[in-house]
Write an enzyme that holds these catalytic residues in place. Structure first.
Site, PDB file in Angstrom:
ATOM      1  N   LYS A 225       4.219   7.381  -7.265  1.00 14.60           N
ATOM      2  CA  LYS A 225       3.997   8.693  -6.968  1.00 14.60           C
ATOM      3  C   LYS A 225       2.993   8.692  -5.780  1.00 14.60           C
ATOM      4  O   LYS A 225       1.987   7.998  -5.756  1.00 14.60           O
ATOM      5  CB  LYS A 225       3.082   9.303  -8.212  1.00 14.60           C
ATOM      6  CG  LYS A 225       2.637  10.663  -7.910  1.00 14.60           C
ATOM      7  CD  LYS A 225       1.433  10.960  -8.780  1.00 14.60           C
ATOM      8  CE  LYS A 225       0.922  12.573  -8.467  1.00 14.60           C
ATOM      9  NZ  LYS A 225      -0.249  13.004  -9.412  1.00 14.60           N
TER      10      LYS A 225
ATOM     11  N   ASP B  94      -4.517  14.410 -16.626  1.00 18.12           N
ATOM     12  CA  ASP B  94      -5.657  13.571 -16.758  1.00 18.12           C
ATOM     13  C   ASP B  94      -6.947  13.902 -16.037  1.00 18.12           C
ATOM     14  O   ASP B  94      -8.064  13.053 -16.080  1.00 18.12           O
ATOM     15  CB  ASP B  94      -5.461  12.154 -16.255  1.00 18.12           C
ATOM     16  CG  ASP B  94      -4.823  12.134 -14.654  1.00 18.12           C
ATOM     17  OD1 ASP B  94      -3.784  12.820 -14.453  1.00 18.12           O
ATOM     18  OD2 ASP B  94      -5.284  11.515 -13.825  1.00 18.12           O
TER      19      ASP B  94
ATOM     20  N   TYR C 128      -2.149   6.563  -3.057  1.00 14.64           N
ATOM     21  CA  TYR C 128      -2.353   7.376  -1.922  1.00 14.64           C
ATOM     22  C   TYR C 128      -3.076   6.841  -0.597  1.00 14.64           C
ATOM     23  O   TYR C 128      -4.149   5.971  -1.089  1.00 14.64           O
ATOM     24  CB  TYR C 128      -3.179   8.745  -2.442  1.00 14.64           C
ATOM     25  CG  TYR C 128      -2.715   9.345  -3.534  1.00 14.64           C
ATOM     26  CD1 TYR C 128      -1.453  10.175  -3.541  1.00 14.64           C
ATOM     27  CD2 TYR C 128      -3.149   9.064  -4.806  1.00 14.64           C
ATOM     28  CE1 TYR C 128      -1.133  10.765  -4.739  1.00 14.64           C
ATOM     29  CE2 TYR C 128      -2.884   9.452  -6.192  1.00 14.64           C
ATOM     30  CZ  TYR C 128      -1.743  10.562  -5.951  1.00 14.64           C
ATOM     31  OH  TYR C 128      -1.357  11.000  -7.241  1.00 14.64           O
TER      32      TYR C 128
END
Length: 261
Positions: free
Chosen positions: A175, A25, A145
């Site tokens: 993730k 992406d 993140y």
């Protein structure tokens, strides 16, 4: 939710319970980057390499439907931002779960940056996506993140916080960054009830990259979600074949690379 269970089987290896996902992406964020110029070719390379799934934005799904060769799981990314934005950590929704269902997705993904100025909006959007995923029986991969001023993106505390936020939101897969320490990552994974995947991280050599992934899997990680570190290799198909051997078959990285050659 039987719909989620059926779809997750298409993106997770039912024998090992692990997965190799290749996000592609990056063009939305960075433009026409090397490795993603011929999407049909690179998707075929990734598929033939044995990856379990790819991540695409909705407009590129038609370039990934090859009508021949090995099938591969499809994850549609719902959030995006560009590097031209003064705040590249800002992500907004550009697709819906309903659109992803119509496109034949096996899962959807969203991006959250904890510590970024627009963290609250990303969390609010995530809450709405979780509701829609539960309604449609669609698995959700949360890419989360620690990113912001003064934040160490590899701090075990910060990474652990990200994983907990994603779990409490209702993610089906998570993730995040690998904190660089096997013991620290093992502690993070053990405290989470959801499969945790590691990001590919900064571009490194073949052996170094595979050794890091092996560490993460041995610590209890459910696999890897690796983009540029995979599709920008000189030999992406062969590298992904080696990566799959490490993740799914516990092959030593040096041996996996030797077999690749």
């Amino acid at each position: 939710m039987i719909g989620k269970e059926i779809r997750i089987e298409r993106i997770m290896d039912r024998n090992t319970g692990k997965t190799v996902i290749i996000p592609m992406d990056h063009g939305f964020t960075l433009g026409q980057i090397e490795g993603l110029l011929d999407m049909t070719w690179i998707i075929s390379q990734v598929s033939d390499g044995g990856a379990n799934a790819i991540v695409l934005h909705k407009g590129l799904v038609k370039r990934g439907h090859r009508r021949h060769g090995r099938d591969i799981g499809l994850i549609i990314h719902l959030s995006a931002g560009t590097s031209l934005n003064p705040d590249p950590n800002d992500k907004v929704l550009v697709c819906t779960v309903e659109e992803a269902v119509a496109l034949g997705a096996d899962a959807v993904s969203i991006h959250i940056n904890l510590g970024a100025p627009n963290e609250s909006k990303m969390l609010e959007s995530a809450g709405k996506i979780v509701k829609d995923c539960n309604r449609w029986g669609m698995p959700l991969l949360v890419m989360i993140y620690p990113r912001g001023k003064g934040i160490d993106p590899f701090s075990p505390q910060a990474v652990g916080h990200c994983v907990r936020v994603a779990e409490e939101l209702g993610a089906d897969l998570i993730k995040t960054n690998y904190p660089g320490n096997q013991a620290a990552f093992e502690k993070i994974v053990k405290a989470c009830s959801v499969p945790v995947l590691v990001a590919g991280g900064e571009k490194a050599g073949d052996l170094e990259t595979l050794q890091t992934i092996r560490e993460a899997v041995h610590a209890g990680g459910a696999g890897v979600c690796m983009g540029r570190n995979a599709f920008q290799r000189d030999n992406p198909k062969e590298f992904i074949q080696a990566l799959c051997k490490v993740v799914h078959h516990n092959v030593e990285p040096a041996r996996a690379l030797k077999e690749m050659e």
